[in-house]
Motif scaffolding. Structure first.
Motif, short mmCIF file in Angstrom:
data_model
loop_
_atom_site.label_atom_id
_atom_site.label_comp_id
_atom_site.label_asym_id
_atom_site.label_seq_id
_atom_site.Cartn_x
_atom_site.Cartn_y
_atom_site.Cartn_z
N SER A 80 0.85 -1.19 0.00
CA SER A 80 0.00 0.00 0.00
C SER A 80 0.89 1.24 0.00
CB SER A 80 -0.87 0.01 1.25
OG SER A 80 -0.05 0.23 2.38
N GLN A 81 0.31 2.37 -0.37
CA GLN A 81 1.10 3.61 -0.34
C GLN A 81 1.55 3.93 1.09
OE1 GLN A 81 -1.26 6.83 -1.87
NE2 GLN A 81 -2.84 6.64 -0.31
N GLU A 82 0.76 3.49 2.08
CA GLU A 82 1.15 3.73 3.46
C GLU A 82 2.38 2.88 3.81
OE1 GLU A 82 -2.02 3.22 2.50
OE2 GLU A 82 -2.79 5.25 2.89
N GLN A 83 2.41 1.66 3.30
CA GLN A 83 3.59 0.82 3.58
C GLN A 83 4.85 1.40 2.94
OE1 GLN A 83 1.78 -3.04 2.30
NE2 GLN A 83 2.81 -3.83 4.11
N ILE A 84 4.72 1.81 1.69
CA ILE A 84 5.92 2.31 1.00
C ILE A 84 6.37 3.61 1.66
CG2 ILE A 84 4.93 3.73 -0.88
CD1 ILE A 84 7.36 1.02 -1.68
N ALA A 85 5.42 4.41 2.11
CA ALA A 85 5.79 5.63 2.83
C ALA A 85 6.50 5.27 4.14
CB ALA A 85 4.55 6.48 3.11
N GLY A 86 6.05 4.17 4.75
CA GLY A 86 6.64 3.73 6.01
C GLY A 86 8.11 3.37 5.89
N GLN A 87 8.54 3.03 4.67
CA GLN A 87 9.96 2.70 4.47
C GLN A 87 10.87 3.83 4.90
OE1 GLN A 87 10.26 -0.60 1.00
NE2 GLN A 87 10.79 1.47 0.44
N LEU A 88 10.37 5.05 4.75
CA LEU A 88 11.21 6.19 5.12
C LEU A 88 10.96 6.63 6.56
CD1 LEU A 88 11.39 8.35 1.90
CD2 LEU A 88 13.11 6.87 2.88
N LEU A 89 10.04 5.96 7.24
CA LEU A 89 9.81 6.26 8.64
C LEU A 89 10.59 5.28 9.51
CD1 LEU A 89 5.99 6.99 8.57
CD2 LEU A 89 7.89 8.59 8.46
N GLY A 90 11.46 4.49 8.88
CA GLY A 90 12.28 3.56 9.63
C GLY A 90 13.11 4.32 10.65
N ASP A 91 12.94 3.91 11.91
CA ASP A 91 13.69 4.53 13.00
C ASP A 91 14.87 3.60 13.20
OD1 ASP A 91 14.65 5.18 15.47
OD2 ASP A 91 12.69 5.25 16.45
N GLU A 92 15.98 3.89 12.52
CA GLU A 92 17.07 2.91 12.49
C GLU A 92 17.91 3.02 13.76
OE1 GLU A 92 16.64 0.72 10.32
OE2 GLU A 92 15.47 1.70 8.76
N ALA A 93 17.30 2.68 14.89
CA ALA A 93 18.02 2.65 16.16
C ALA A 93 18.39 1.20 16.47
CB ALA A 93 17.12 3.20 17.26
N TYR A 94 19.44 1.00 17.22
CA TYR A 94 19.79 -0.38 17.56
C TYR A 94 18.83 -0.94 18.60
CZ TYR A 94 22.53 -4.57 17.81
OH TYR A 94 22.92 -5.88 17.72
N ALA A 95 18.40 -0.09 19.53
CA ALA A 95 17.56 -0.60 20.61
C ALA A 95 16.32 0.27 20.78
CB ALA A 95 18.35 -0.63 21.91
N GLY A 96 15.20 -0.38 20.98
CA GLY A 96 13.98 0.34 21.35
C GLY A 96 13.42 1.27 20.30
N ALA A 97 13.53 0.89 19.03
CA ALA A 97 13.04 1.75 17.96
C ALA A 97 11.53 1.94 18.06
CB ALA A 97 13.38 1.12 16.61
N ARG A 98 11.08 3.13 17.66
CA ARG A 98 9.64 3.40 17.66
C ARG A 98 8.90 2.42 16.75
NH1 ARG A 98 10.88 9.58 16.72
NH2 ARG A 98 12.76 8.51 16.08
N ASN A 99 9.58 2.00 15.68
CA ASN A 99 8.94 1.04 14.78
C ASN A 99 8.56 -0.24 15.51
OD1 ASN A 99 11.57 2.06 12.72
ND2 ASN A 99 9.46 2.79 12.53
N PHE A 100 9.41 -0.62 16.48
CA PHE A 100 9.08 -1.83 17.23
C PHE A 100 7.83 -1.61 18.07
CE2 PHE A 100 9.59 -4.63 21.01
CZ PHE A 100 9.34 -5.82 20.34
#
Ligand code: P71
Length: 890
Positions: free
Chosen positions: A59-79
């Motif tokens: 979905s367009q929401e999923q593809i947009a989510g690719q750039l919302l990746g919170d690339e933290a090692y621990a405790g990312a908001r995405n988790f």
């Protein structure tokens, strides 16, 4: 109430992935280089890749989510998002992330399967990964239930639990892709597991398809939403393992979920060893985000019903053609041994080679050597029913000639199918030629559904003017083809890769080079859209009082000619004004009309010829090559410049290829080059042919002085000379779009979509402008609603009624658009009182078109119940945009 099944995709296409169609010769070369194992082919070597794992359209929401990746090692908001989605949609409390399903298997085995114990399962595929670890996987599948062939045999299960050290029960929803499990069986297995104090682990990677089966076939379940059944399935298991690349439509990733804190504790202590950390588990932040959004969306009832309907249709289609298959959750699993009884060894591989060789379709054999099926899996949401119908034909084509399929000789082996190398010959099989959209759906945008009551309210609030509807209330939007195209991922890649500057960008250089090549014109000037080019051209070419003859007007074009002091003169052929006449070149200039003007007023009084391709206001009607040549041959010696409005030039080129026998074998790119030769320059709204959402250009063949003048105005009115007021990224997308628009297969399917819609309407007797145009179908409102006087705006009312009947938005092109005569104050009452159904490029499918046609046909059958309108508010200028209406009494 039974759950309704949608008759068209509950979404439109947002972005596309282009498909290349390798020739037979190329396929032979690729197949030989792949050692006759189609696993070794790459997607660019195949047209349709029939595999469902990691290939779904997002979905367009999923593809947009690719750039919302919170690339933290621990405790990312995405988790946190992922945990929230699991709790909301699946019901489990604890989430252990993993890199994919194998990560889940690894953690389950190392925590819940002690040494020298076995795993009882209904899935053979599990054995592929557990037997190499010396873990026995006894089968508990019965295969006795006619529908739920994945059910566990409870008797056999009890016996196994008595006689062997079984540590866990591992059930797969839709075991091996072919065998669904019933809710009742799942519950019974849970009872058995609890009695023994062991875990029921469920692989729910295809829980959606299984839930749909339960809804459809298990008694008492037909009224429940899939989302509801999914939660119940998940809650029945102690542990859920899920492959992110399946139902949640991610490209990878996995989760292991449970309500048991002690099990969760075990998983997250192992996850650091094998996968990552307990808050990312071997997934990037963006994958967690895509997965979370996928979990949120995967139970959408309309989407589930659509996907399953497509699968049903595909398998039914193959059955009807006599191809031996098993119906899988995601497609048809061909019974290779029955199709190729003369090939005792590696029949599934031989079938895969024959399918690729004849058609370019790839289907490969998964897992360990030995299976008898060749799975033809449908990537979720990525293919249209038109394409799938042709894939079915391609399979049937091989089936018809199965006796000729060549056997394979094993050259080097292994235990896994991907390791095998073969020697073979190219059997003499009749190939199958695809004729369908040359793209896959890459991302989708959900479209709103609405009730008749909601639409009645919306159109009332919009004053019966479709321009004033909100797109949130529109199901299928056929208002315009301008700026509404679906871009390809290649265009997006070029867009994203652009280095911005306010000076000269690389994108500008590519843009100029591309369009020089496309048109054969030297001077290429970017503008933000068509009317900007029209403004500049009119200002530099027209002296007040000069005339501008043209083939029917377009609103913005004529407005700029008049602003510059010019007088527009319509010299289009008479046939263009007759909606019933089916002359193939209704866009032509009538040379005798043009000659008369020149002879009367002299060439010096003519600013230039305004020559539009696929004339919009005439119904998208093309100009013939001969007409272009003759007009140019007449004007050139008289020093009368010819300027094209080349906004829909490529569509015009297609009509020349189709209708002029001399050009049948000529590529679109070459036809376009010849067309442009018969002109001195052009304006283009790039929002049409160029497959972009914004952009345009002004071009001159060889006159450097015009270019200097144009760039002067560009700096003052538009932007920099090297961007025309556009972002350089938009120039990059346009340049890339210009190569895609010239693909013969693309432009054919584009224009023929209008023909498809038209033929359904014509068959039902609905009056439309003939012949059907390139970018739109025009309904003839005068013949549709003969009982409504033109001053009660039949086309305006028809547009409003189409919306109420179908949720489809269209545009009035008649008395309202034409306006009033300033002298008399009366409506012009033009001869063409039309409603335009305009087709965005690469956005809607033929299934959408079918429901559009059906809705209009329904309306036509009750046409005498439709009445007129009067103005409630009438603006002085361009009243069609802002005007409001009220229904006149019946
Ligand atoms: C269409 C449009 C967009 C439109 C424009 C005005 C009123 C309603 C809708 C725009 C065209 C066109 C041709 C042949 C120039 C323009 C202007 N068409 N020439 O059909 O069709 O280009 O919109 O990029 O400025 O819905 P622009």
């Amino acid at each position: 109430m039974p759950i309704p099944v949608p008759s068209h995709e509950p979404h439109k296409i947002k972005t596309v992935r282009l498909v290349s169609f390798p020739t037979l010769e190329e396929r032979k070369r690729h197949l030989a280089e792949a050692h006759f194992n189609v696993f070794n082919l790459t997607p660019s070597q195949v047209n349709f890749d029939m595999t469902s794992q990691g290939t779904s359209a997002m979905s367009q929401e999923q593809i947009a989510g690719q750039l919302l990746g919170d690339e933290a090692y621990a405790g990312a908001r995405n988790f946190d998002n992922l945990c929230r989605a699991v709790r909301d949609r699946l019901g489990h409390t604890y989430v252990c992330p993993t890199h994919n399903l194998l990560g889940c298997v690894k953690l389950v085995v190392s925590t819940l399967v002690p040494a020298r114990t076995g795993v009882a399962s209904n899935a053979r595929g599990l054995a592929d990964t557990l037997t190499p670890r010396a873990i026995p996987v006894p089968s508990i599948r019965t295969g006795t239930d006619p529908i739920f062939t994945g059910n566990a045999d409870l008797g056999r299960l009890e016996a196994l639990l008595e006689s062997e050290p079984i540590s866990i029960l591992w059930l797969q929803a839709f075991a091996d892709g072919m065998h669904p499990v019933s809710l009742a069986n799942l519950q019974a297995v849970r009872v058995a597991a609890d009695r023994r104090g062991i875990r029921l682990v469920l692989d729910g990677s295809r829980v959606i398809e299984n839930a749909w089966y339960i809804q459809r076939h298990e008694s008492g379940q037909s009224d429940r939403a899939v989302s509801d059944i999914v939660r119940q399935i998940v809650k029945t298991a102690h542990v859920l393992a899920l492959d992110g690349a399946q139902d949640p439509k991610s490209t990878t990733g996995g989760i292991l979920t449970t309500d048991n804190p002690a099990d969760h504790e075990r998983f997250i202590n192992e996850v650091v060893l094998y996968e990552g950390l307990h808050t990312y588990g071997g997934m990037s932040g963006r994958t967690m985000e895509v997965l979370a959004r996928g979990l949120d969306e995967m139970c959408d009832e309309a989407e589930v019903q659509w996907v399953m309907r497509v699968t049903e249709q595909f398998t039914e289609d193959l059955r009807a053609r006599g191809v031996p298959i098993e119906r899988g959750c995601d497609g048809a699993y061909l019974e290779a041994d029955r199709i190729l009884p003369h090939i005792p060894q590696h029949a599934a591989h031989a079938l895969a080679c024959a399918l690729y060789l004849t058609s370019g379709v790839r289907a490969s054999v998964p897992g360990l050597v030995g299976g008898r099926h060749l799975p033809i899996q449908i990537p979720r949401l990525a293919m249209t029913t038109w394409q799938l119908g042709q894939v079915a034909e391609a399979i049937a084509n091989v089936h018809r000639q199965s006796g000729q399929v060549a056997p394979l000789e094993l050259q080097s082996g292994g235990r896994w199918n991907d390791q095998l190398r073969f020697r073979s010959v190219f059997a003499d099989l009749k190939p199958y030629e695809f004729d369908c959209y040359p793209f896959l759906i890459h991302t989708i945008e959900r479209i709103p559904d609405s009730s008749r009551e909601q639409r009645e309210r919306a159109i009332r609030e919009a004053g019966y003017n479709t321009f004033l509807l909100r797109s949130a209330d529109v199901t299928i939007d056929l208002l315009t083809d301008s700026g509404t195209s679906a871009m390809s991922i290649d265009q997006w890649a070029a867009y994203d890769a652009t280095r911005p500057t306010s000076a000269t960008s690389d994108a500008y250089r590519t843009f100029v080079k591309t369009f020089r090549e496309t048109y054969g014109y030297e001077h290429i000037i970017p503008v933000h859209q068509g009317r900007a080019a029209e403004h500049i051209l009119s200002q530099i070419m027209i002296r007040p009082g000069q005339m501008v003859p043209g083939n029917m007007y377009f609103t913005t074009t004529k407005a700029h000619q008049e602003l510059a002091g010019g007088v527009f003169l319509d010299v289009i052929v008479d046939q263009a004004h007759d909606p019933e006449c089916d002359f193939p070149w209704k866009g032509n200039i009538d040379l005798s009309k043009l000659r008369r003007v020149v002879e009367r007023d002299g060439a010096a009084r003519i600013a230039y010829i305004s020559f539009e391709h696929c004339v919009n206001m005439a119904g998208g009607q093309p100009v013939s090559m001969d007409n272009m040549r003759e007009v140019y041959a007449y004007c050139s010696p008289k020093r009368i410049p010819v300027f094209y409005d080349a906004t829909r030039a490529v569509e015009n080129a297609y009509f020349i290829q189709k209708r002029d026998p001399r050009y049948r074998e000529t590529h679109i790119r070459d036809i376009l080059r010849e067309m442009m030769l018969y002109g001195d320059g052009c304006t283009v709204s790039g929002k049409k042919d160029f497959l972009v959402n914004i952009g345009g250009l002004l071009a001159f063949k060889d006159n450097a002085a015009w270019r200097v003048e144009a760039e002067e105005l560009l700096r003052v009115y538009e932007g920099g000379v090297a961007d025309g007021g556009l972002a350089p990224a938009d120039l990059a997308a346009m340049a890339r779009g210009a190569t895609e628009m010239l693909d013969d297969r693309y432009i054919r399917t584009r224009v023929e979509q209008a023909g498809f819609l038209a033929s359904r309407l014509i068959d039902a007797g609905v009056p439309i402008v003939m012949p059907p145009g390139s970018h739109a179908i025009f309904l003839d409102a005068r013949r549709f609603l003969p009982h409504i006087d033109q001053d009660e705006y039949p086309a305006q009312r028809l547009a409003a009624e189409i919306y109420v009947e179908t949720g489809v938005r269209v545009m009035e092109r008649g008395n309202v658009s034409k306006g009033r005569d300033p002298e008399t104050g009366r409506n012009y009452r033009p001869s063409l009182e039309l409603v335009r159904l305009t087709l965005p490029r690469r956005v809607y499918t033929n299934d959408h078109m079918r429901v559009v046609a059906d809705g209009i046909i329904r309306l036509y059958r009750r046409r005498e119940t439709i009445h007129g309108l009067h103005f409630a508010y009438e603006p002085a200028h361009l009243r069609f945009f802002q005007g409001r209406f009220a229904p006149t009494a019946a």
